[in-house]
Motif scaffolding. Sequence first.
Motif, short mmCIF file in Angstrom:
data_model
loop_
_atom_site.label_atom_id
_atom_site.label_comp_id
_atom_site.label_asym_id
_atom_site.label_seq_id
_atom_site.Cartn_x
_atom_site.Cartn_y
_atom_site.Cartn_z
N ASP A 56 49.85 78.84 -2.42
CA ASP A 56 49.93 79.90 -1.41
C ASP A 56 48.54 80.39 -1.01
O ASP A 56 47.72 80.73 -1.86
N GLY A 57 48.29 80.40 0.30
CA GLY A 57 47.02 80.85 0.81
C GLY A 57 45.89 79.86 0.65
O GLY A 57 44.75 80.13 1.04
N ARG A 58 46.19 78.69 0.09
CA ARG A 58 45.15 77.68 -0.14
C ARG A 58 45.35 76.46 0.76
O ARG A 58 44.42 76.01 1.42
N VAL A 59 46.56 75.94 0.76
CA VAL A 59 46.84 74.73 1.54
C VAL A 59 48.34 74.67 1.79
O VAL A 59 49.14 75.03 0.91
N PRO A 60 48.78 74.27 2.99
CA PRO A 60 50.22 74.24 3.28
C PRO A 60 50.91 73.05 2.63
O PRO A 60 50.43 71.92 2.72
N VAL A 61 52.03 73.32 1.99
CA VAL A 61 52.84 72.25 1.39
C VAL A 61 54.30 72.48 1.76
O VAL A 61 54.72 73.61 2.00
N GLU A 62 55.06 71.40 1.80
CA GLU A 62 56.48 71.49 2.10
C GLU A 62 57.28 71.91 0.87
O GLU A 62 57.98 72.91 0.87
N ALA A 206 42.63 69.28 -3.35
CA ALA A 206 41.60 68.44 -2.73
C ALA A 206 42.22 67.22 -2.06
O ALA A 206 41.82 66.82 -0.96
N ALA A 207 43.21 66.63 -2.73
CA ALA A 207 43.90 65.46 -2.16
C ALA A 207 44.70 65.85 -0.92
O ALA A 207 44.68 65.14 0.10
N ILE A 208 45.40 66.96 -0.99
CA ILE A 208 46.23 67.41 0.13
C ILE A 208 45.37 67.69 1.35
O ILE A 208 45.74 67.34 2.49
N VAL A 219 53.07 67.29 3.57
CA VAL A 219 52.87 66.93 2.16
C VAL A 219 53.76 67.76 1.24
O VAL A 219 53.85 68.98 1.37
N SER A 220 54.42 67.07 0.30
CA SER A 220 55.10 67.71 -0.80
C SER A 220 54.45 67.24 -2.11
O SER A 220 53.76 66.21 -2.13
N VAL A 221 54.66 68.01 -3.15
CA VAL A 221 53.98 67.77 -4.43
C VAL A 221 54.98 67.68 -5.57
O VAL A 221 55.90 68.52 -5.66
N VAL A 222 54.81 66.70 -6.43
CA VAL A 222 55.63 66.60 -7.63
C VAL A 222 54.76 66.14 -8.80
O VAL A 222 53.88 65.29 -8.63
N THR A 223 54.96 66.76 -9.95
CA THR A 223 54.30 66.34 -11.17
C THR A 223 55.32 66.24 -12.29
O THR A 223 56.41 66.81 -12.20
#
Length: 229
Positions: A56-62, A206-208, A219-223
Amino acid sequence: MKLIDNILSLFYPRLCAACGDALQQNESCLCLNCMLHLPETQFHKEHFNPLRQVFDGRVPVEEVTALMSYKKANKTQKILHNLKYHGQKEIGAVLGEHFGGQLITEERYRSIQYILPIPLHPKKQRKRGYNQSEWIAKGLSKGMGIPYLTDVLVRTQFTDTQTRKSRFARWQNVKEVFAVQNPEKVAFSHVLVCDDVLTTGATMEAAIRKLLEVEGVRVSVVTLAATTL
């Protein structure tokens, strides 16, 4: 072959990466009991889950989610340590497929078109022998029925380990280490970026940021795990 496997198992037993017990013939990497009792977050079922706060507030993600919570001395720590440092790369594929099967049941994840693993620098990958995130991507790909790409997001700089670095130091360490090649492959698409663990989110951010320079990318993120819980 089964007889040979049985004989070998007497001298070199296959052990569960979480509890250390001997694996049965139909088990791979993790015993059934440990698979059934993973500390799963279930965050993939919630759009506004606690992991969104990392970005939040850093980079937009889905979407943002992780399969398991990570705490010192819990099963997750041992599983990831074996995946990353003890050569048990198959753990990534097994858990990736397991999680991928869950993700694809949620409507929000069905628009994903490609899976992109966080890359290692070639020097580090040669030393380790594999990229654990790529094995996670293989599993996610199988579980979701979505292709994974290793020739889009690349690492251009070798960096020190992020362990024991502060949030700011982590960002300084990775903010310019990624690049995108073959951007036409992912233009105007929804991509899922995967990694083994989410801590401060500096590496993922950084990658996003690089991926979002490609026209039309979402972009969505999963770990596999998250420490920020």
